[in-house]
Design a protein around this motif. Structure first.
Motif, mmCIF file in Angstrom:
data_model
loop_
_atom_site.group_PDB
_atom_site.id
_atom_site.type_symbol
_atom_site.label_atom_id
_atom_site.label_comp_id
_atom_site.label_asym_id
_atom_site.label_seq_id
_atom_site.Cartn_x
_atom_site.Cartn_y
_atom_site.Cartn_z
ATOM 1 N N THR A 1105 51.332 21.894 -36.048
ATOM 2 C CA THR A 1105 50.868 22.800 -34.981
ATOM 3 C C THR A 1105 49.427 22.478 -34.598
ATOM 4 O OG1 THR A 1105 52.266 24.494 -35.973
ATOM 5 C CG2 THR A 1105 50.676 25.232 -34.335
ATOM 6 N N ASN A 1106 48.559 22.393 -35.617
ATOM 7 C CA ASN A 1106 47.130 22.174 -35.347
ATOM 8 C C ASN A 1106 46.867 20.798 -34.742
ATOM 9 O OD1 ASN A 1106 46.484 24.697 -36.298
ATOM 10 N ND2 ASN A 1106 46.250 24.011 -38.398
ATOM 11 N N LEU A 1107 47.534 19.773 -35.293
ATOM 12 C CA LEU A 1107 47.287 18.413 -34.796
ATOM 13 C C LEU A 1107 47.689 18.290 -33.330
ATOM 14 C CD1 LEU A 1107 48.330 16.227 -37.860
ATOM 15 C CD2 LEU A 1107 46.081 16.266 -36.818
ATOM 16 N N HIS A 1108 48.861 18.852 -32.971
ATOM 17 C CA HIS A 1108 49.315 18.744 -31.582
ATOM 18 C C HIS A 1108 48.400 19.539 -30.653
ATOM 19 C CE1 HIS A 1108 51.599 19.739 -27.942
ATOM 20 N NE2 HIS A 1108 52.112 18.533 -28.089
ATOM 21 N N HIS A 1109 48.026 20.736 -31.083
ATOM 22 C CA HIS A 1109 47.151 21.589 -30.261
ATOM 23 C C HIS A 1109 45.823 20.880 -29.987
ATOM 24 C CE1 HIS A 1109 45.201 25.205 -28.764
ATOM 25 N NE2 HIS A 1109 44.197 24.951 -29.582
ATOM 26 N N ASN A 1110 45.225 20.335 -31.042
ATOM 27 C CA ASN A 1110 43.934 19.639 -30.888
ATOM 28 C C ASN A 1110 44.075 18.398 -30.016
ATOM 29 O OD1 ASN A 1110 42.953 21.549 -32.587
ATOM 30 N ND2 ASN A 1110 42.972 20.261 -34.414
ATOM 31 N N LEU A 1111 45.181 17.658 -30.223
ATOM 32 C CA LEU A 1111 45.403 16.430 -29.457
ATOM 33 C C LEU A 1111 45.530 16.745 -27.967
ATOM 34 C CD1 LEU A 1111 46.101 13.340 -29.512
ATOM 35 C CD2 LEU A 1111 48.478 14.004 -29.669
ATOM 36 N N LEU A 1112 46.345 17.759 -27.660
ATOM 37 C CA LEU A 1112 46.579 18.119 -26.253
ATOM 38 C C LEU A 1112 45.270 18.538 -25.592
ATOM 39 C CD1 LEU A 1112 48.778 18.571 -24.084
ATOM 40 C CD2 LEU A 1112 48.898 20.933 -24.828
ATOM 41 N N ASN A 1113 44.509 19.392 -26.269
ATOM 42 C CA ASN A 1113 43.244 19.864 -25.686
ATOM 43 C C ASN A 1113 42.241 18.740 -25.511
ATOM 44 O OD1 ASN A 1113 43.173 22.805 -25.118
ATOM 45 N ND2 ASN A 1113 44.080 22.822 -27.153
ATOM 46 N N LYS A 1114 42.173 17.852 -26.509
ATOM 47 C CA LYS A 1114 41.229 16.727 -26.430
ATOM 48 C C LYS A 1114 41.570 15.835 -25.247
ATOM 49 C CE LYS A 1114 37.918 16.421 -29.456
ATOM 50 N NZ LYS A 1114 36.540 16.401 -29.010
ATOM 51 N N ILE A 1115 42.861 15.547 -25.101
ATOM 52 C CA ILE A 1115 43.258 14.578 -24.066
ATOM 53 C C ILE A 1115 43.138 15.185 -22.671
ATOM 54 C CG2 ILE A 1115 45.303 13.394 -23.140
ATOM 55 C CD1 ILE A 1115 45.678 12.244 -25.859
ATOM 56 N N ILE A 1116 43.531 16.444 -22.531
ATOM 57 C CA ILE A 1116 43.472 17.060 -21.201
ATOM 58 C C ILE A 1116 42.026 17.236 -20.741
ATOM 59 C CG2 ILE A 1116 43.705 19.393 -20.237
ATOM 60 C CD1 ILE A 1116 46.588 19.210 -20.646
ATOM 61 N N HIS A 1117 41.114 17.445 -21.695
ATOM 62 C CA HIS A 1117 39.712 17.646 -21.315
ATOM 63 C C HIS A 1117 38.883 16.373 -21.433
ATOM 64 C CE1 HIS A 1117 40.942 21.899 -22.352
ATOM 65 N NE2 HIS A 1117 40.596 21.964 -21.077
ATOM 66 N N ALA A 1118 39.559 15.250 -21.656
ATOM 67 C CA ALA A 1118 38.826 13.972 -21.742
ATOM 68 C C ALA A 1118 38.359 13.561 -20.354
ATOM 69 C CB ALA A 1118 39.738 12.897 -22.321
ATOM 70 N N PRO A 1119 37.271 12.782 -20.260
ATOM 71 C CA PRO A 1119 36.823 12.332 -18.934
ATOM 72 C C PRO A 1119 37.841 11.390 -18.300
ATOM 73 C CG PRO A 1119 35.496 11.354 -20.689
ATOM 74 C CD PRO A 1119 36.402 12.335 -21.341
ATOM 75 N N LEU A 1120 37.794 11.298 -16.975
ATOM 76 C CA LEU A 1120 38.766 10.474 -16.242
ATOM 77 C C LEU A 1120 38.718 9.021 -16.693
ATOM 78 C CD1 LEU A 1120 40.811 10.935 -13.968
ATOM 79 C CD2 LEU A 1120 39.115 10.074 -12.378
ATOM 80 N N ARG A 1121 37.533 8.583 -17.101
ATOM 81 C CA ARG A 1121 37.359 7.195 -17.554
ATOM 82 C C ARG A 1121 38.307 6.874 -18.709
ATOM 83 N NH1 ARG A 1121 36.340 2.276 -16.523
ATOM 84 N NH2 ARG A 1121 35.487 1.088 -18.237
ATOM 85 N N PHE A 1122 38.536 7.853 -19.585
ATOM 86 C CA PHE A 1122 39.427 7.669 -20.743
ATOM 87 C C PHE A 1122 40.817 7.234 -20.281
ATOM 88 C CE2 PHE A 1122 42.749 9.619 -23.389
ATOM 89 C CZ PHE A 1122 42.503 8.997 -24.604
#
Length: 1592
Positions: A1105-1122
């Motif tokens: 649960t925690n790993l997926h939640h953190n992954l999703l939030n990190k990726i969605i809020h990553a800069p466009l350059r990523f």
């Protein structure tokens, strides 16, 4: 005691020969020494000096494994001989102890016999591997001498009336038998090989496989010992530690294991069931499988039965050892009975030897070694058979796919999904069923024997305990069924979540620009919540299953001993208690596994049913030229077998009649071949019973000319091509193909059929040489291969021809854009190419083939006008017509009709008109005029097209974007890249070695900490407590049973120990106390089992649960350059495969690893405490175990990777074939594709076989280590007893625990290896968690921003410098501009000048490192991102829609009422279209908006921008990918609906901003011109004027 060969007993003279030499027992024993000494003297020099240069005449790379006749029998007899010698030695030692002095002759011949037997097998192996049979004569002489001396001994025993009940008599008789059999084996070798006594020795060649250097899988060829221990795997497994295992290293499969061999075997068994009386009867797949693969399954079952029987040796030996030690302890062994003497020495009965604890310990060790060897052999045979079956089934399915009726595929009776399921799921289900098959009949026998033994030990109370296990078995089955159901529902939610995640990632730019990322993130989290609910239930059932497995034996033991206490007066003795315990441990496994096996059996029944239906489905008709099921040659040397006819089961007779008629027709009209390539007479074709037909088709295709087929959409043009190719079902009429002038020239690069024609002269002689047709379908079909492979398509490569084709199809520019040119792999289904590029490659394939006939089905549909013209002129008119090839072209582009030599006009499934253009102009004026009108319309479109940039240019831009947004790929810390780098350093072996043997502990800790520290603490403490309680239960049982205060022990008549208590209140109280403590401990153990199993699963769930939640939030809020530098597939992989591993695979692996490790540690701890001597043996065992696991883990990971990587191409090949059936059949490339499928299957099977052999390698070694642990524990207990150490109960405890180690040792390593592989998923996810997010906060608070900002839309750009990343150069340099409120501004410049970068800067999506943009008086860099982006509007170049409703796409925040939405749709001129849809605003939008045209999608994006009533609208090349009509609508709307708003247009076509109030012209990131459009145009030397001129 003095040593003497014949002993120095005072009452007898061992050296006396008064009664005759042979009547002296000692002399006979000495005589028995002679053969052994002879063999050792002769063989040792040969073995150690070697035989120099002598070697096999035939050089084989595999150590010359050339087996002599009776090879396996010799090994079995030699092992039996060794065992009998061990028994003889043990008997001699025990007998010797009864004598006054040492009698060496009692055991020394046995010892020498053992050494000689070992030497004989080593010697034989060396002779065999060097193929030097003459030296076998030494062994023959040895067997003869040994046989004679043993016969003399047996003869003397009978003359002295030694009873057959005496053990020494039995052993001697057995030795006579074994030596006799070995002598017979040797005589057989002489008889067959004729190496002595014969004039012409037989010359033998090694097996064909061993002469092939590519074959590396040697299990079938090595000797029996190497087979049993997988010794031949050592170089591979140890070598893996230095260098990774690659496909080259594992080579090819032996011929007997290849898919083709097994396919032919299964096909013969399948076809044999069809009788002449009933040819339509569906053959049984079960019977076919039994006939083809029954024998190895029977062999495996035999091994399994032997292993199961030997498995019971453990409990029985514990019973014997503990009983005898207890008797010795209590002085029971004092009553020594008088033994008989012969030849002056003591002889003992067979039963007496088995009362010696040391002998029983050795027997237990040997039984364990044998049991484990048989068990692993059984596993190996079933796995090999399962893999062979899977290979055969895959080949069978593939052959069927190649003959499937096209109507089946097009009508959805047989979908691609069904075929993929058959290949990926059903064949694997059957393979797994075969793996578990022997369990079906072995387990019931094991259970019955176990229950009988339990009853024998404890009577009825044992049956009550056993019934607990039996009654709980259905519960296990129920849980297993629930687990399977939960897995399905989890999969559904997982697919849904992935779909949403994929949409988000594809439209991430839009989401960020509109500040919608949180809305979409919540949508994914909601789906994830449903998935987690399913996973919770799944975790609960999994933990229940684990709990049942752990708790059932405790419950059974508890019930048994409680019942025993109440049902009988006899006290429990330790021997019976621990034998019962060991038996329950054995019984639990089959009962636990039985539910799994039954489940697999049910699945296998379903799979066979599906497979049967598929194999009975309709096949394509044998239209006189179609070749049927032709096996592909396995080696180049083999000739191609004759073709068998494949007839549609529905109408076989009609097709046969056609094929008889045609040759005679051809002979009647030889002139046909000169002018007509294909002719259809009175044709009537259908796709199925109730589908639209082609009726009354009478056409001819002139040879060497260009024929065009035209008509409206859906009038049957494509169907006509397929009907000519024989893909449609023919109702009446006939398709006639003229015979090629020289048939062999048309099969270049594929195959010709001269042999086939000879084989069937009557029926198929002429028809076998039908042209191979180069066919380009309307829907492009590409292979997952390089561009070059797709174009050459199996034909020989001709550079000149290839270049001409590339030029004709204008592919050179596209190829130049690809990273590796034409060697670039095209993704599956051409996923990384546009529609036009895919179509041009398909046309290039048709052009390149050296065939006389080319069918092109609407090749211009996805091409723009420039390319269409070029392809028509250079490709069709020049390239194909110059070659005098017959071309049939289906097209809607009527302007090309002037080039046609022959035209076929179609309407509603019939031919409307046929002839030249002149004929039609003369005879059908109406049709000709209609065509003229359409041509004029097309010409107008052409003019519009020329005004704008061509579609192809856009496609090429997209292609460049797809392959080259990867400048900083090295920044992404992905394990795949790491491995590539590390493999480059392979030469530095030491670094590789260190790298390849580490367990990723840091990653493990990261995973555990994601689950929460409390859960980790709870899990660890519960685990430790549970295992402590389990040890306490068994320890208490040992104390309870050993504690016989005031008891009388009497030896029963049959040698059993009966214990009768001396009844006293003290005894009863103590007994009750012992029982109560035992019950409490068992209850605590069961409770802890439940808690532990739940904590592990829920720890895993919490981590997931925690790993997926953190992954999703990190990726969605990553800069466009990523997203620019990270491939989309890589990000999706984290959410799909890696998340799946974290969700479902790691928790059970972690549970199994901790359980098996703690079991082994607690067992070793218990044994060490009871018998400290055991620690001495433990040190070398631990070292051995360390090295075994170290080497295995590395090899296992490599082989697992190979298995995974070889599986994907195989599955892709099946789906590719099913998709491109018509093309493959038209080209007649079936044989090539079959060959490819067989190669891919064999490659995957090789990897899988090596992986399973590596698992057997590990298990054999850990099992043998376990056996040594048992021997060491038993030895330490027995010898420790002499020093006054452990009681009988404690010895029982030690041995029971030692037996459990054997079961769990290999699981420790297997789970460790699995965890290592699975932790890679956590590592990959972690690498993304370190991504920096965008700074969403800003220095201003959102409350400080005016509610209606930006009100006016005034924009000031002051000294703006922008870059994409701190590491990169600026893309905009010192830009200054002022945009007034409501002004219409155009931004233009060449590609890469920085136009789009400016549009991103307005939204603060790039790094503004100098200067600022001020909108309505506020610096945008100070604003929170959410506020800034939610107040501006943008329309992007690529129109992006999300799956859901139209309402959701316009207003995902749900802030607007319906009126506002309808108003926006009306402005975008979509209102009427949306109203017509079912549901209106709630009408569904499919993924990517595929149910709307590109133009409509762009208008939806316009409506979306209008809904957000922002005073600033930015259009980023919004008209680039739409047609002129839609662009006009868009421009009009912008001028009217957005009249009062500031509109910034980034122009793709400069013509669209000519009237703009202000034009900003950029060049290389610098603003070079800034003025109104007309002013800039007036300056002829301005860059704007240049751009306008060049774009026109």
């Amino acid at each position: 005691m003095a040593l003497s060969f014949c002993g120095n007993d005072h009452d007898s003279d061992g050296y006396s020969v008064d009664d005759g030499v042979l009547n002296n027992g000692c002399f006979v024993d000495a005589l028995n020494l002679v053969p052994h000494v002879f063999l050792l003297f002769i063989t040792f020099p040969i073995l150690f000096i070697g035989w120099g240069s002598q070697s096999s005449k035939v050089q084989i790379h595999h150590n010359t494994w050339l087996h002599f006749p009776g090879h396996n029998l010799r090994w079995i007899l030699t092992f039996s001989l060794l065992f009998v010698h061990v028994c003889e030695f043990a008997e001699g030692l025990v007998s010797n102890k009864m004598m006054d002095t040492n009698h060496l002759h009692l055991f020394m011949p046995a010892f020498m016999g053992f050494v000689a037997a070992t030497t004989s097998v080593v010697y034989y192996h060396n002779i065999e591997t060097s193929n030097f049979p003459k030296l076998l004569l030494v062994l023959f002489i040895y067997w003869v001498l040994a046989f004679i001396t043993k016969c003399i001994k047996l003869w003397k025993f009978t003359t002295h009336h030694v009873s057959p009940l005496q053990l020494r008599f039995c052993i001697t008789a057995l030795l006579v038998l074994l030596y006799g059999l070995l002598m017979a084996v040797e005589i057989n070798v002489i008889r067959i090989r004729k190496y002595v006594f014969f004039a012409n020795p037989q010359k033998v060649k090694p097996p064909e496989d061993l002469q092939d250097l590519g074959v590396r899988f040697l299990q079938p060829f090595v000797n029996l010992l190497s087979k049993a221990t997988y010794w031949w795997m050592n170089p591979l497994i140890i070598g893996a530690h230095k260098r990774p295992i690659e496909l080259k290293k594992i080579g090819k499969l032996p011929i007997a294991m290849r898919a083709l061999t097994n396919y032919l075997r299964l096909k013969d068994a399948y076809e044999d069931q069809r009788t002449a009386e009933n040819p339509e009867r569906a053959p049984s797949i079960w019977r076919s499988m039994y006939r083809a693969f029954g024998r190895p399954i029977l062999l495996s079952s035999t091994f399994r039965y032997l292993a199961d029987v030997l498995g019971f040796a453990g409990p029985l030996c514990i019973l014997g050892i503990v009983k005898n030690l207890t008797l010795e302890e209590d002085g029971g062994s004092a009553s020594v009975k008088i033994r008989e003497k012969y030849f002056g020495v003591h002889f003992m009965l067979s039963t007496e030897l088995l009362q010696n604890p040391s002998v029983l310990a050795v027997l237990l060790f040997l039984a364990l070694v044998l049991q484990r060897t048989f068990l692993q052999a059984s596993y190996y045979v079933t796995i090999e058979t399962g893999i062979n079956l899977r290979g055969a089934l895959l080949a069978m399915i593939y052959n069927k796919i190649l003959r499937l009726s096209t109507s089946n595929m097009s009508m959805g009776e047989m979908t691609l999904g069904q075929i993929n399921n058959l290949v990926a799921i059903e064949t694997n289900q059957l393979m797994w069923f075969l793996f578990l098959c022997p369990n079906l009949w072995a387990m019931p026998v094991q259970i019955v024997v176990g229950v009988i033994l339990l009853y024998d030990l404890l009577g009825w109370s044992a049956l009550v305990g056993a019934s607990v296990i039996v009654l709980l078995a259905p519960v296990q089955y129920l849980i297993a069924t629930k687990l399977a159901n939960m897995q399905k529902s989890t999969l559904e939610h997982s697919t849904d979540r992935l779909k949403k995640t994929s949409e988000i990632l594809k439209g991430i730019k839009l989401l960020k620009l509109y500040a919608w990322e949180n809305i979409f993130c919540d949508s994914v989290e909601e789906t994830r919540g449903k998935e987690l609910n399913s996973l919770k239930t799944f975790a609960f059932y999994t933990s229940m299953s684990i709990f049942m497995n752990a708790a059932i034996p405790i419950a059974a033991v508890l019930v048994t001993f409680v019942m025993h206490n109440f049902m009988t007066d006899a006290e429990l003795c330790p021997a019976k208690a621990f034998a019962t315990l060991a038996l329950f441990n054995i019984l639990v496994t089959p009962l636990f596994l039985l539910s799994t096996v039954v489940r697999f059996a049910v699945k296998a029944l379903v799979s066979v049913q599906k497979l049967g239906e598929f194999l009975q489905s309709d096949e394509i008709g044998d239209d006189s030229w179609r070749n049927g099921d032709v096996p592909v040659p396995s080696e180049a040397a083999e000739t191609r077998p004759g073709a068998t006819k494949a007839v549609s089961r529905k109408q076989p007779r009609r097709y046969q009649m056609d094929s008889y008629e045609q040759p005679s027709k051809r002979q009647m009209r030889p002139s046909e071949t000169e002018d007509v390539a294909v002719k259809v007479s009175n044709g009537c074709f259908t796709w199925g019973s109730n589908l639209s037909l082609l009726t009354d088709i009478n056409i001819r295709i002139p040879t060497g000319q260009l024929t065009m087929i035209v008509g409206q959409v859906g009038c049957g043009k494509s169907s006509l091509l397929l009907a000519m190719l024989g893909e449609m079902q023919s109702i009446s009429g006939r398709v006639h193909w003229s015979k090629p002038p020289d048939s062999e020239t048309f099969y270049q690069g594929t195959f010709s059929y001269p042999e086939a024609a000879k084989e069937e002269p009557g029926e198929h002689a002429a028809s076998k040489n039908r042209y191979s047709v180069a066919y380009a379908t309307q829907k492009s079909w590409l292979l997952n291969a390089t561009v070059e492979d797709n174009i050459t398509f199996g034909s020989p490569f001709n550079k000149q021809r290839y270049k001409a084709v590339i030029d004709a199809c204008s592919l050179q520019l596209d190829i130049d854009l690809l990273p590796f040119g034409d060697q670039t792999e095209i993704g599956e289904r051409g996923i990384n190419l546009s529609g036009g590029q895919r179509q041009r490659i398909c046309v290039a394939r048709a052009l390149y083939q050296n065939t006389n006939i080319v069918f092109l089905d609407d090749p211009f549909s996805a091409l723009d006008i420039h390319l269409s013209d070029h392809l028509m002129q250079d490709g069709i008119l020049k390239f194909l017509q110059d070659d005098k090839r017959t071309v049939v072209l289906v097209t809607h582009k009527l302007q090309y009709l002037i080039h046609a030599d022959w035209i076929i006009a179609m309407k509603d499934g019939t031919v409307l008109r046929e002839g030249t253009l002149k004929d039609i102009q003369t005879h059908d004026v109406e049709l000709y005029d209609h065509w003229k009108t359409l041509m004029n319309r097309q010409d107008q479109e052409l003019e519009k097209d020329i005004e704008q940039d061509s579609q192809t240019t856009l496609e090429r831009k997209t292609l460049r974007r797809a392959f080259y947004p990867r400048e900083a790929k090295n920044q992404v810390d992905d394990e795949d890249e790491e491995e590539e780098e590390e493999e480059e350093d392979d030469d530095n072996l030491s670094t590789t070695t260190n790298r390849r043997s580490k367990v990723p502990w840091k990653v493990c800790w990261c995973y555990l900490s994601s689950g929460g520290f409390f859960m980790v603490f709870l899990m660890m403490s519960c685990k430790l407590l549970k295992h402590s309680v389990i040890v306490a239960i068994d320890y208490w049982l040992a104390i309870w049973t050993s504690n016989h205060t005031n008891v009388t022990m009497v030896k029963g008549p049959n040698g059993t120990c009966e214990v009768y208590p001396a009844i006293s209140s003290y005894t009863v109280d103590k007994d009750f106390f012992n029982l109560m403590v035992f019950v409490v401990l068992c209850a605590a153990g069961i409770t802890l089992c439940l808690i532990t199993s739940l904590t592990v699963e829920f720890l895993g769930l919490s981590a997931a649960t925690n790993l997926h939640h953190n992954l999703l939030n990190k990726i969605i809020h990553a800069p466009l350059r990523f997203f620019d530098i990270t491939p989309l597939g890589q990000i999706l992989n984290r959410f799909s495969a890696d998340t799946n591993i974290i969700d479902q695979h790691i928790p059970p692996t972690l549970e199994s690893l901790t359980r098996s490790t703690l079991l082994c540690l607690s067992a070793i701890g218990v044994i060490s405490v009871i018998t400290p001597y055991f620690i001495v043996a433990l040190v070398p065992l631990a070292v051995a175990f360390y090295f075994i696991q170290k080497y295995f883990r590395v090899a296992s990971k490599d082989l697992q990777d190979l298995d995974d990587s070889t599986q994907l191409p195989l599955l892709c090949h099946f789906s590719e074939t099913a998709e491109g059936l018509t093309t493959i059949r038209a080209f007649r490339h079936e044989a090539r594709f079959k060959q490819r499928m067989l190669e891919l299957t064999d490659t995957n099977n090789t990897a899988y076989l090596f992986l399973s052999a590596a698992n057997r390698w590990l298990e054999v070694r850990t099992d043998y280590l376990g056996a040594v642990i048992v021997l060491a524990a038993a030895g330490a207990s027995i010898w420790g007893l002499d020093c006054g150490k452990p009681s009988g109960g404690m010895v029982g405890l030690a041995l029971t625990y030692a037996l459990t180690v054997t079961n769990y040792l290999n699981w420790v390593v297997r789970n460790l290896a699995d965890l290592e592989v699975q932790m890679a998923a956590v590592k990959k996810v972690n690498s993304f968690l370190s991504t920096e997010s965008e700074n969403y906060e800003g220095s201003m608070d959102s409350s400080q921003v005016p509610e209606k900002w930006p009100k006016d839309g005034e924009i000031k750009i002051q000294d703006l410098c922008v870059r994409y990343d701190q590491m990169l150069k600026p893309v905009l340099k010192h830009v200054n501009a002022f945009i007034q409120p409501g002004q219409k501004v155009g931004i233009c410049g060449r590609t890469g000048s920085g136009k789009s970068s400016l549009s991103l800067a307005f939204f603060n999506m790039v790094d503004i490192f100098e200067g600022k943009i001020v909108i309505d008086g506020i610096d945008i860099c100070k604003l929170p991102l959410q506020t800034l982006r939610s107040r501006l509007s943008i329309i992007l170049q690529d129109p992006i829609l999300f799956s859901g409703s139209i309402r959701f796409n316009l207003d995902p925040e749900r802030t607007c009422n319906d009126e506002r939405l309808w108003e926006a749709l009306e402005i975008a001129q979509l209102k009427n279209m949306v109203k017509a849809l079912p549901g209106g605003l709630d009408a569904a939008v499919t993924e990517g908006g595929e149910n709307f045209s590109v133009g409509q999608r762009q208008l939806f994006c316009l409506a979306r921008a209008f809904v957000r009533k922002s005073s600033i609208l930015i259009m980023d090349e919004a008209t680039a990918s739409i047609d002129m009509a839609t662009e006009n609508i868009l421009q009009k709307v912008v001028m009217t609906a957005f009249a009062d708003r500031t509109v910034v247009t980034i122009a793709h076509r400069v013509s669209s901003i000519l009237d703009a109030g202000q034009v900003l012209v950029f060049s290389s990131g610098i603003l070079v011109e800034c003025d109104s459009g007309p002013n800039l145009l007036a300056q002829e030397d301005s860059l704007f004027s240049v751009l306008v001129r060049t774009h026109k």
